[in-house]
Design an enzyme around this catalytic site. Structure first.
Site, short mmCIF file in Angstrom:
data_model
loop_
_atom_site.label_atom_id
_atom_site.label_comp_id
_atom_site.label_asym_id
_atom_site.label_seq_id
_atom_site.Cartn_x
_atom_site.Cartn_y
_atom_site.Cartn_z
N ILE A 849 -6.01 -6.59 -7.83
CA ILE A 849 -5.06 -7.64 -7.45
C ILE A 849 -5.66 -8.60 -6.42
O ILE A 849 -5.26 -9.76 -6.35
CB ILE A 849 -3.76 -7.02 -6.92
CG1 ILE A 849 -2.64 -8.06 -6.89
CG2 ILE A 849 -3.96 -6.38 -5.55
CD1 ILE A 849 -1.27 -7.49 -6.61
N ASN A 863 4.31 -0.61 3.66
CA ASN A 863 5.30 0.27 4.27
C ASN A 863 6.08 -0.51 5.33
O ASN A 863 5.71 -1.64 5.68
CB ASN A 863 4.63 1.50 4.89
CG ASN A 863 3.51 1.13 5.86
OD1 ASN A 863 3.61 0.14 6.60
ND2 ASN A 863 2.45 1.92 5.86
N ASP A 873 -2.15 -1.29 -0.61
CA ASP A 873 -1.85 -1.86 0.70
C ASP A 873 -3.12 -2.00 1.54
O ASP A 873 -3.42 -3.05 2.10
CB ASP A 873 -0.82 -0.96 1.39
CG ASP A 873 -0.33 -1.54 2.70
OD1 ASP A 873 -0.61 -2.73 2.95
OD2 ASP A 873 0.33 -0.83 3.47
N SER A 962 5.86 1.01 -5.01
CA SER A 962 6.38 2.37 -4.77
C SER A 962 5.97 3.36 -5.85
O SER A 962 6.31 4.53 -5.78
CB SER A 962 7.92 2.38 -4.68
OG SER A 962 8.35 1.70 -3.53
N TYR A 966 4.26 6.04 -2.93
CA TYR A 966 5.54 6.56 -2.44
C TYR A 966 6.25 7.44 -3.45
O TYR A 966 7.44 7.71 -3.31
CB TYR A 966 6.44 5.40 -2.03
CG TYR A 966 5.92 4.66 -0.82
CD1 TYR A 966 5.38 5.36 0.26
CD2 TYR A 966 5.93 3.29 -0.75
CE1 TYR A 966 4.88 4.70 1.36
CE2 TYR A 966 5.43 2.61 0.35
CZ TYR A 966 4.91 3.32 1.41
OH TYR A 966 4.41 2.68 2.50
#
Length: 1472
Positions: A849, A863, A873, A962, A966
């Site tokens: 990305i 987060n 992230d 997510s 997550y």
């Protein structure tokens, strides 16, 4: 029972009248004056009840004088409602009216001789006005008041009422009651026993009713708890309230199967029951079970949510005899598919359901829906690869009791894993059962039809996208080298396009064995690894790519094998240079002959050459031929030889080494034979070397320095250059200059340095002259048209070049190959794209990305603390640099140090990245699916897109938020993300945002995204899944941090809420926390598990000083799970002002708009082609020729496939397939299960569409569940469940006799020692599933024999390595034969029992008799170039044959080219 309808009351009194009170029972009163004087003073107007006589128009008192209210009915003179309580004119009591009218007093009529009709439930007390039990609920005329002596009254003939006096004529109360003894005076307390349905209704939906009771004058207190309603107050009011409940709460009963009750009530299925209860506002209670007759069902292993020993079989909870092997299905359960066993004669259990509601209409609807509920089932078979993968994903940390056998435990693990794939979705709530029978694993999914319809594709798609399949394609050794060195970019492109992994392993020198009925020679293979959903199509494209390469084997005869060896060494050195050169597009490999082969073959050199095109292969072939021809063993005359030796070795003028360097050849002198070996580059150079050696006799002869010079020629003028150097090449030959001209990138000149320099100047002059006169033109073609022009190795382009005398170059291809040594990861591959009617596009791409192209912004899966610990992230943060970190810290600071709540989004600049900004999406951490995770993720995506819209962006890229970090189930994650995107486009039809790219590096995420965007969510069955659009988290009440080395690190929003809840619970009951938190650590770039613990004295400290919570408070610690290292746990109060601001925020009701429909879209890009000509007219001719070729290549072909059901659904999918190929499709009228169509478009695209349609049809056929008996292990194997056994077959067994007779047909003198049946469950499972698939693929050929019993000898390979291996007969260890690289089998035993037989140490021989899936066989002559069966007629299927056959060695032989299409059935040991 009847319900008293509510009436709209218009009262003459100014006081408000509660219409609900009109439904209350009346306390009977006498109407004579003396008795009225004994009564208390009338109540205020708002407490007065309606007059019971005014509704008949018979009250003797006027309005205002009567103790009761006289509220006139709107239909005072004409009202026909028998239960209307309002005042009317006096009504007639004629006998004839009694036949047609209801009694106006209804069920409260106390006249036991009344002629009017009454509703059910009327009860008239036999004692009339003389009843003495104050608790009697039957109807009475006006009666005396309670006895002043109460229960102490000793007068048995007392006519007044007594609270505890029992009368046999009293009617039974509707609601069981328990009267708590109270003093005679003052309020009493009664406990009303409620059944489960009543209590459930009052608890969740009875606020209105409970408020009426609570606010009733005379009720002092009301509590509802533990299934009971406790009332404290005046006894008469309590009696009225009980009667009110009797009249208000309605109940209905329904009977359902026990399995349906369990399905509705199981822990993970509660959303179904909750949704049903909320839909109709009903209380639900399951009462006793009953027995009924039985029907068929399926026995399966199952697992209860809380107890592994319960519910082992699919429906044994419906039957009294739980020990039965076969259980029965409820009669209202529809079986869609599955294995139906013989009926079980047990007794089916059903259960009664009580529904309660205050609305009879809703109650009736709820009962009807409940009774119409039915469970549907769908089943299919798991492959061995799927079983292996699922078990590898399962984690079972608990030790298991010995009573659990491995198969049973594996059933539990598979069931649990598949259940986890569906339990997060509220529209796919199902029960899953696993059945293992005779080596076959079945999955059975049961639930409501819509839920099964949603859950089954979710499970299958997940397995297809995650279970890795492996395919090996045999190739030659030279092909393997070429792929590893020259075709890396082509391999990468195939990998990106099809989301698979392609490897070309290096040959292993320790090869274990060869499956040996073919000649031995080295070979390699291409290994494809990928998801089952993609690998089949990928295999076809990889095979096509391999066939598009040019492979050639060239033989050069030699004088001796020694000469052959020397020449081979020279050629190898030359081929190594070509392999390392970027200019050469082909490589070669020299075959090494074994001593046996050298004895049986004439001396020769064999070279295999592979290249991207024919010209490149010809170039390498020519260079090898020049080397062979240039290798000369020369025997000069004796005088000449002695003169050469004297010059080179004695006088060393020049020295031999110097002479060799001058001619770039290792010249050797053989004094014994007086010969000179000249390994020259070509025959011409060899002759020149001879002349140079002869000239050594003349010492005064001046030696000329020789050089080699490469002159590069631009590709765009090569044709014109070749046309202008004919005379120059003749001159070079005359000047004894050797010219290598086959290299497309230039010429190599070998000769005297002076002449070479002059020739170079002449050549450069020709090049410059051509470049000044050429006319270049850049032609723009679409990517579809460009792909068409590239077909068949640019055959069409070459033809146009010859016809128009132009040069046409593919700019994009040259750009790719020019960067072959560079990293090509900067480009992301587009997998699929869809577009709505407003041009708003959603695309799926695989890649990094941070390297997304042509997007304004990217979305970061962050987060709440905006500290970038891991995953995408951290990758984005590292690429963006420190600027991003500083901005994130400022955002948290502006938020008063609190983390950003889940479901929100914020933006920052992009730092070092080239985007306009980065949007940080705060996705939820997945806990159990009940913490608003779905709605928070939906909100998070919407917030991101709204930020992009506010910034005026046109395009955005976002990952699976997510999904991985997550723990959000990926299938549900991608579903919600895609639906949120489509919802955004629906909500913002005029949005500036036109393109959203779903971009992820993970193959599984990309596959899941690709499936989701193709779904029409507008028509999807959402059930109660619409709650994803509704989410709102309450404000934080505290901030929690943990003490890092030099600072305090805040937890994210979700963890803060969990810790605060655990802390408040600890303050209440001092119970130790069991909370586990995954903490992000930016230092290590990963998440670490910590357990949360609170200090023992915290509760006491807070109790003594509550203000402790109003400041910084170290109240516990977190402990690292692996090292048990602890860090302080710190709590801060949240600023009150912020809470007030949050509370003041207005809540806006979000009403989503209907979603749009999306159609597949091909991302068509423009690609450049350079046309170069000498004249303008030739360039124009070339342009026209290209356009004409494209127009003429547009074809229209008919095509048909066998699909026998759901044709409309199939048409939709096929439309998507052809849209991806940029062609049109016209469906024809179907007949007898055949779906016919006409495909129109460019020929290569039509062919590709036909291939994909054919593969789709095969996949559909594989999904259909048929008789699974063919998958079961053979009956003679007994109850074997796993492993591999060899079982001797008795000599009197029919199979032994049959095999023996077949062998003796071609070997009559053979003696059979023994025949062993090979029972390998794993190998059989693979083989049986492939056999069923092949049957479905070839169902259009019902008379075709697809399976043959054939012989195979392993020669030097021990048979145990075959029947104990993972693949049985393994393509990895095959080698080339008369029909190429494959596994060979013979029809006649004489062929395999000859030179290919395996010999035991004791002299006995062994051979296999195997079941071989030959399928559709292509019979042909020998062809050693075969690597796979050839293609069939493309107009018929565009697919390949399944095997190849031919005749050799007195037998028909069959060759297969893939694994797992052979089962080694018997191992035969014999004595020759």
């Amino acid at each position: 029972m009847d319900t008293i309808p509510k009436q709209t009351i218009r009262t003459e009194s100014p006081q408000y009248q509660n219409p609900i009170l009109e439904r209350m029972p009346q306390q009977p009163q006498h109407r004579n004056a003396p008795e009225r004087e004994q009564l208390n003073t009338p109540n205020p107007e708002y407490e007065r009840e309606l007059c019971p006589d005014a509704n008949k128009g018979t009250c003797h008192y006027k309005t205002g004088e009567c103790k009761y209210r006289h509220t006139r009915c709107q239909n005072y003179d004409s009202c026909l409602q028998s239960d209307c309580r309002l005042a009317h004119a006096q009504r007639s009591h004629g006998a004839n009216l009694s036949k047609h009218r209801m009694c106006l007093s209804g069920i409260k009529c106390y006249n036991d001789t009344c002629l009017y009709h009454h509703s059910d439930g009327r009860s008239v007390c036999a004692d009339k006005a003389q009843y003495t039990n104050s608790g009697c609920t039957a109807n009475h005329p006006p009666c005396p008041t309670e006895c002043r002596h109460g229960n102490q009254c000793n007068n048995t003939n007392c006519k007044f009422l007594h609270p505890k006096r029992t009368d046999t004529a009293s009617s039974t109360p509707f609601i069981n009651q328990k009267v708590v003894p109270q003093p005679a005076k003052g309020p009493i307390q009664e406990i009303v026993e409620l059944n489960g349905a009543q209590y459930n209704f009052l608890e969740f939906f009875g606020d209105k009713i409970l408020n009426i009771i609570r606010n009733q004058p005379g009720i002092k207190d009301m509590k509802i708890k533990d299934g009971k309603l406790q009332l404290t107050g005046d006894s008469s009011v309590i009696a009225n309230m009980k009667y009110y409940l009797k009249e208000t709460l309605h109940e209905q009963y329904a009977t359902i199967a026990f399995s349906l009750k369990k399905y509705l009530q199981t822990k993970c299925k509660r959303p179904l029951l909750k949704h049903f209860s909320q839909k109709y506002s009903v209380g639900i209670f399951f009462s006793q079970t009953s027995s009924n007759t039985s029907v068929d069902t399926i026995r399966v292993y199952d697992q209860n949510d809380n107890d592994r020993d319960d519910n082992q079989f699919e429906d044994d909870d419906d039957y009294d005899d739980s020990k039965s092997d076969i259980s029965n299905e409820s009669s209202n359960i529809t079986t869609k598919s599955g294995n139906v066993r013989p009926p079980y004669s047990g007794t089916r259990r059903s259960i009664q359901v009580i529904l309660c509601n205050d609305s009879e209409e809703l109650l009736s609807k709820a009962t009807k829906e409940l009774q119409n509920y039915s469970l549907h089932k769908q089943s299919w078979t798991l492959t061995q690869d799927e079983i292996t993968w699922i078990l590898s994903q399962s984690r079972n940390e608990k030790s298991l009791p010995q009573k659990y056998n491995p198969i049973r435990e594996q059933c539990f693990q598979i069931k649990n894993y598949l259940t986890s794939l569906t339990q997060s979705g509220t529209n796919s709530i199902v029960q899953i059962f696993i059945n293992y029978t005779n080596g076959v694993w079945h999955v059975i999914v049961r639930g409501f039809q819509d839920h099964v319809k949603n859950a089954v594709p979710k499970i299958k798609n997940w397995l297809d996208d995650n279970v890795k399949a492996e395919i090996q394609l045999p190739i030659s050794k030279v092909m393997a080298i070429f792929l590893r060195t020259k075709a890396l970019l082509d391999i990468k492109k195939l990998e990106k396009t099809h989301c698979i992994k392609i490897t070309v392993p290096f040959s292993s020198s320790h090869r274990k064995h060869k499956n040996d009925e073919q000649d031995d020679s080295d070979h390699d293979y291409v290994n494809l690894t990928g998801s089952t959903s993609r690998i089949t199509l990928a295999q076809t494209h990889v095979e096509d790519f391999l066939e598009s390469l040019f492979e050639q084997e060239k033989h050069f005869p030699c004088q001796t094998w020694d000469v052959s060896r020397n020449i081979c060494d020279i050629i190898r050195m030359r081929l190594k240079k070509l392999q390392d050169s970027d200019d050469c597009e082909a490589i070669g490999w020299v075959k090494q002959y074994t001593p046996l082969e050298r004895r049986e073959t004439k001396p020769k050199i064999t070279i295999s050459i592979v290249g991207l095109n024919e010209e490149a292969v010809d170039d390498v072939t020519e260079q090898c031929q020049d080397i062979v021809e240039g290798y000369t063993i020369w025997k000069p005359s004796g005088d000449d030889y002695r003169a050469m030796v004297n010059a080179l070795l004695v006088k060393k003028i020049p020295a031999l080494d110097e002479f060799c360097r001058q001619w770039d050849a290792e010249i050797r002198l053989n004094r014994d034979a007086s010969t000179i070996t000249i390994p020259a580059r070509s025959k011409m150079i060899a002759e020149e070397i001879k002349e140079a050696l002869l000239s050594l006799r003349e010492e005064k002869n001046i030696r000329v320095e020789r050089i080699s010079e490469f002159i590069r020629i631009p590709l765009n003028i090569r044709r014109f250059f070749d046309q202008n150097i004919g005379s120059l090449l003749d001159e070079a030959k005359y000047q004894k200059i050797f010219v290598e001209s086959k290299n497309p990138h230039g010429l190599t000149l070998h000769g005297p340095s002076g002449i070479i320099i002059k020739f170079k100047q002449t050549i450069n002059s020709i090049i410059n002259n051509i470049q000044r006169n050429i006319i270049p033109y850049r032609l723009q073609l679409t990517s579809i048209e460009s792909d068409f022009m590239r077909t068949n190795a640019y055959e069409l382009i070459k033809s146009i070049e010859r016809e128009t005398n132009t040069i046409i170059r593919d700019v994009n291809a040259e750009k790719i190959h020019s960067s072959s040594n560079k990293n090509d990861d900067n480009t992301n591959a587009t997998i699929i794209a869809v577009v709505n009617n407003r041009g708003q596009t959603i695309a799926v791409e695989k890649g990094d990305i941070t390297k997304a192209q042509n997007v304004d912004a990217i979305v970061n899966a962050a987060n709440g603390t905006l500290r970038h610990a891991g995953g995408v992230d951290k990758a984005i943060a590292d690429a963006a640099g420190l600027v991003l970190d500083e901005e994130c810290k400022q955002i948290i600071a502006k938020n008063n140090g609190l983390p950003i709540p889940a479901g929100k989004a914020v933006k920052t600049t992009a730092g070092r990245l080239h985007f306009k900004c980065i949007i940080h999406a705060i996705g939820p951490q997945y806990i159990d699916g009940n913490q608003q995770e779905r709605s928070l993720l939906f909100s998070c995506v919407l917030k991101c897109l709204q930020l992009a819209e506010n910034e005026g962006f046109v395009s955005v890229a976002l990952p699976a938020i997510s999904g991985k970090t997550y723990g959000f189930p990926l299938a549900d994650c991608t579903n919600i993300v895609v639906r949120a995107i489509k919802q955004f486009f629906a909500d913002y039809p005029q949005s500036k945002l036109k393109k959203i790219i779903l971009l992820d590096i993970d193959d599984t995420a990309c596959n899941s995204f690709a499936r989701e965007i193709s779904i029409n969510h507008n028509n999807a069955v959402l059930g109660n899944d619409d709650d994803i659009v509704d989410c709102e988290l309450p404000p934080l009440t505290a901030k929690w941090c943990w003490q890092a080395d030099s600072y305090e690190q805040i937890y994210n929003d979700n963890d803060i809420r969990r810790i605060e809840n655990a802390f408040q619970q600890y303050l209440k009951d001092s119970r130790s926390s069991e909370l586990m938190i995954a903490v992000d650590t930016s230092e290590s770039g990963c998440t670490i598990d910590y357990s949360i613990h609170f200090l023992s004295h915290v509760k006491t400290l807070v109790a003594n000083n509550p203000n402790t919570l109003n400041s910084r408070f170290v109240c516990g610690f977190q402990m690292r799970k692996d090292t048990r290292f602890t860090r302080d746990l710190i709590r801060y109060p949240v600023v009150i002002v912020q809470q007030q601001q949050q509370n003041k925020a207005k809540s806006v009701i979000y009403r989503p708009k209907p979603l749009d429909s999306y159609d597949p879209q091909i991302i068509i890009t423009e690609e450049c082609w350079n046309i170069t000509g000498i004249t303008k007219s030739t360039v124009e001719q070339a342009q026209k020729a290209i356009r004409s070729a494209i127009d003429s290549a547009t074809i229209s072909e008919s095509f048909s496939i066998n699909l026998d059901q759901n044709l409309d659904d199939h048409r939709m999918v096929l439309s998507q397939i052809v849209a991806q190929q940029h062609i049109k499709i016209d469906f024809q009228q179907e007949s007898s299960g055949q779906l016919s169509m006409i495909l129109k478009g460019l020929k290569p695209n039509v062919q590709e569409a036909k291939l994909r349609i054919a593969l789709y049809a095969q996949d559909i056929l594989k999904i259909q569940v048929e008789n699974d008996d063919e998958l079961r292990i053979p009956k003679e194997w007994g109850d074997q469940k796993e492993g591999c056994n060899l079982v001797d077959i008795p000599k009197n067994d029919p199979n032994f006799v049959r095999i023996q007779n077949r062998i003796k047909e071609t070997m009559p003198n053979i003696k059979i020692d023994k025949i062993e049946r090979i029972q390998n469950v794993r190998l059989w499972n693979h083989y049986a599933i492939r056999r069923r698939e092949l049957k479905k693929e070839l169902r259009a050929m019902p008379n075709l024999q697809i399976e043959l019993e054939l012989f195979h000898g392993t020669r030097i390979t021990p048979p145990s390595e075959v029947y104990n291996g993972d693949y049985g007969f393994d393509m990895t260890f095959t080698s080339s034969g008369l029909w190429g690289i494959g596994i060979y089998f013979a029809k006649n035993a004489s062929y395999s029992c000859g030179s290919y037989v395996y010999t035991l140490p004791n002299g006995k021989k062994q051979v296999f008799l195997a079941q071989v899936l030959t399928g559709d066989v292509h019979d042909c002559k020998s062809d050693t170039s075969l690597r796979r069966p050839p293609k069939k007629n493309e107009k018929v299927s565009n697919l390949r044959y399944n095997s190849v056959s031919g005749d050799t060695g007195g037998s028909k032989v069959y060759i297969v080219y893939e694994n797992r299409v052979v089962y080694p059935t018997y191992l035969i040991t014999f004595i020759p």
